[in-house]
Scaffold this motif. Structure first.
Motif, PDB file in Angstrom:
ATOM      1  N   PHE A 251      67.968  76.745  61.203  1.00 27.78           N
ATOM      2  CA  PHE A 251      66.732  76.650  60.433  1.00 27.78           C
ATOM      3  C   PHE A 251      67.037  76.398  58.968  1.00 27.78           C
ATOM      4  O   PHE A 251      66.457  75.511  58.336  1.00 27.78           O
ATOM      5  CB  PHE A 251      65.928  77.941  60.623  1.00 27.78           C
ATOM      6  N   MET A 252      67.984  77.137  58.414  1.00 29.68           N
ATOM      7  CA  MET A 252      68.309  77.003  56.999  1.00 29.68           C
ATOM      8  C   MET A 252      68.959  75.648  56.700  1.00 29.68           C
ATOM      9  O   MET A 252      68.633  75.003  55.707  1.00 29.68           O
ATOM     10  CB  MET A 252      69.194  78.164  56.555  1.00 29.68           C
ATOM     11  N   GLU A 253      69.860  75.196  57.567  1.00 29.85           N
ATOM     12  CA  GLU A 253      70.520  73.911  57.341  1.00 29.85           C
ATOM     13  C   GLU A 253      69.518  72.757  57.453  1.00 29.85           C
ATOM     14  O   GLU A 253      69.514  71.842  56.623  1.00 29.85           O
ATOM     15  CB  GLU A 253      71.657  73.709  58.336  1.00 29.85           C
ATOM     16  N   GLN A 254      68.664  72.793  58.468  1.00 30.08           N
ATOM     17  CA  GLN A 254      67.669  71.736  58.619  1.00 30.08           C
ATOM     18  C   GLN A 254      66.672  71.739  57.461  1.00 30.08           C
ATOM     19  O   GLN A 254      66.245  70.676  57.007  1.00 30.08           O
ATOM     20  CB  GLN A 254      66.939  71.881  59.957  1.00 30.08           C
ATOM     21  N   SER A 255      66.334  72.913  56.964  1.00 29.00           N
ATOM     22  CA  SER A 255      65.455  73.005  55.797  1.00 29.00           C
ATOM     23  C   SER A 255      66.096  72.322  54.600  1.00 29.00           C
ATOM     24  O   SER A 255      65.432  71.588  53.857  1.00 29.00           O
ATOM     25  CB  SER A 255      65.149  74.470  55.473  1.00 29.00           C
TER      26      SER A 255
ATOM     27  N   PHE B 105      78.842  74.396  55.356  1.00 31.56           N
ATOM     28  CA  PHE B 105      77.677  75.266  55.324  1.00 31.56           C
ATOM     29  C   PHE B 105      78.182  76.694  55.427  1.00 31.56           C
ATOM     30  O   PHE B 105      78.873  77.041  56.386  1.00 31.56           O
ATOM     31  CB  PHE B 105      76.746  74.936  56.510  1.00 31.56           C
ATOM     32  N   THR B 106      77.864  77.498  54.435  1.00 29.52           N
ATOM     33  CA  THR B 106      78.303  78.889  54.404  1.00 29.52           C
ATOM     34  C   THR B 106      77.074  79.784  54.364  1.00 29.52           C
ATOM     35  O   THR B 106      76.186  79.578  53.538  1.00 29.52           O
ATOM     36  CB  THR B 106      79.172  79.162  53.158  1.00 29.52           C
ATOM     37  N   ILE B 107      77.040  80.771  55.250  1.00 24.36           N
ATOM     38  CA  ILE B 107      75.877  81.650  55.320  1.00 24.36           C
ATOM     39  C   ILE B 107      76.311  83.105  55.229  1.00 24.36           C
ATOM     40  O   ILE B 107      77.349  83.489  55.768  1.00 24.36           O
ATOM     41  CB  ILE B 107      75.069  81.388  56.619  1.00 24.36           C
ATOM     42  N   ASP B 108      75.532  83.878  54.516  1.00 26.37           N
ATOM     43  CA  ASP B 108      75.719  85.327  54.434  1.00 26.37           C
ATOM     44  C   ASP B 108      74.506  85.968  55.098  1.00 26.37           C
ATOM     45  O   ASP B 108      73.375  85.808  54.635  1.00 26.37           O
ATOM     46  CB  ASP B 108      75.795  85.799  52.975  1.00 26.37           C
ATOM     47  N   TYR B 109      74.740  86.667  56.203  1.00 26.14           N
ATOM     48  CA  TYR B 109      73.669  87.399  56.884  1.00 26.14           C
ATOM     49  C   TYR B 109      73.549  88.755  56.204  1.00 26.14           C
ATOM     50  O   TYR B 109      74.510  89.518  56.146  1.00 26.14           O
ATOM     51  CB  TYR B 109      73.990  87.569  58.368  1.00 26.14           C
ATOM     52  N   LEU B 110      72.375  89.079  55.689  1.00 27.33           N
ATOM     53  CA  LEU B 110      72.185  90.293  54.907  1.00 27.33           C
ATOM     54  C   LEU B 110      71.506  91.414  55.681  1.00 27.33           C
ATOM     55  O   LEU B 110      71.733  92.581  55.411  1.00 27.33           O
ATOM     56  CB  LEU B 110      71.380  89.972  53.643  1.00 27.33           C
ATOM     57  N   ARG B 111      70.662  91.067  56.621  1.00 24.12           N
ATOM     58  CA  ARG B 111      69.958  92.050  57.448  1.00 24.12           C
ATOM     59  C   ARG B 111      69.454  91.348  58.702  1.00 24.12           C
ATOM     60  O   ARG B 111      69.435  90.127  58.754  1.00 24.12           O
ATOM     61  CB  ARG B 111      68.820  92.731  56.679  1.00 24.12           C
ATOM     62  N   ALA B 112      69.062  92.123  59.669  1.00 24.59           N
ATOM     63  CA  ALA B 112      68.582  91.552  60.924  1.00 24.59           C
ATOM     64  C   ALA B 112      67.292  90.768  60.690  1.00 24.59           C
ATOM     65  O   ALA B 112      66.419  91.197  59.939  1.00 24.59           O
ATOM     66  CB  ALA B 112      68.336  92.649  61.961  1.00 24.59           C
ATOM     67  N   GLY B 113      67.212  89.620  61.341  1.00 27.47           N
ATOM     68  CA  GLY B 113      65.982  88.852  61.336  1.00 27.47           C
ATOM     69  C   GLY B 113      65.167  89.290  62.535  1.00 27.47           C
ATOM     70  O   GLY B 113      65.537  89.016  63.670  1.00 27.47           O
ATOM     71  N   HIS B 114      64.089  90.008  62.293  1.00 22.54           N
ATOM     72  CA  HIS B 114      63.273  90.540  63.387  1.00 22.54           C
ATOM     73  C   HIS B 114      62.405  89.454  64.009  1.00 22.54           C
ATOM     74  O   HIS B 114      62.303  88.352  63.480  1.00 22.54           O
ATOM     75  CB  HIS B 114      62.433  91.709  62.890  1.00 22.54           C
TER      76      HIS B 114
END
Length: 151
Positions: A69-73, A93-102
């Motif tokens: 979703f983030m890359e396509q955005s 593409f580097t991503i930091d997951y900070l908390r659960a996506g509910h």
């Protein structure tokens, strides 16, 4: 490719919906990404969808769905931001997951930090209920190429 460029120009001129551009990107269409624009500001929505669940116990979104979703955005944002549209190809593409996506709607905003002749850098923030509590932050670098360029 000319039809895509004409669609981008029509979107910028307000003659076509930004959503029409999303419909031309197969993976963005598969994820169900929606574009919300308020004047010059563009944000993206990943609607709540059971197909995007990675952990049914919580339930929480799959990290790959969030990253996609983030890359396509970022790709769509770049297409709409460039003076002369060029095809963005992901370098990294580097991503930091900070908390659960509910299991709820997820939103993203992009910021172009560098737009050069050949390379663009974009920062992406994704959140669910509060913009100041992102579920993930990402950085993407794209190679910009003209349709007539050799790969």
């Amino acid at each position: 490719m000319n039809a895509l460029y004409e669609l981008i120009r029509a979107c910028r001129a307000g003659e076509a919906s930004y959503q029409a551009l999303v419909e031309r990107v197969p993976y963005a269409r598969f994820l169900g990404i929606e574009v919300a624009n308020r004047g010059q500001e563009i944000s993206f929505v990943l609607p709540r969808n059971a197909d995007n669940i990675g952990n049914p116990t919580l339930p929480a979104l799959h990290g790959g769905a969030v990253a996609g979703f983030m890359e396509q955005s970022a790709v769509i944002f770049l297409l709409l931001s460039m003076g002369e549209p060029r095809v963005p190809k992901t370098i990294d593409f580097t991503i930091d997951y900070l908390r659960a996506g509910h299991f709820r709607d997820t939103y993203a905003e992009c910021q172009v930090t560098r737009l050069g002749r050949r390379v663009a850098n974009v920062q992406i923030s994704a959140w669910q209920q509060r913009r100041d509590e992102p579920i993930a932050l990402a950085r993407a670098h794209f190679l910009l190429s003209d349709e007539n360029e050799a790969p």
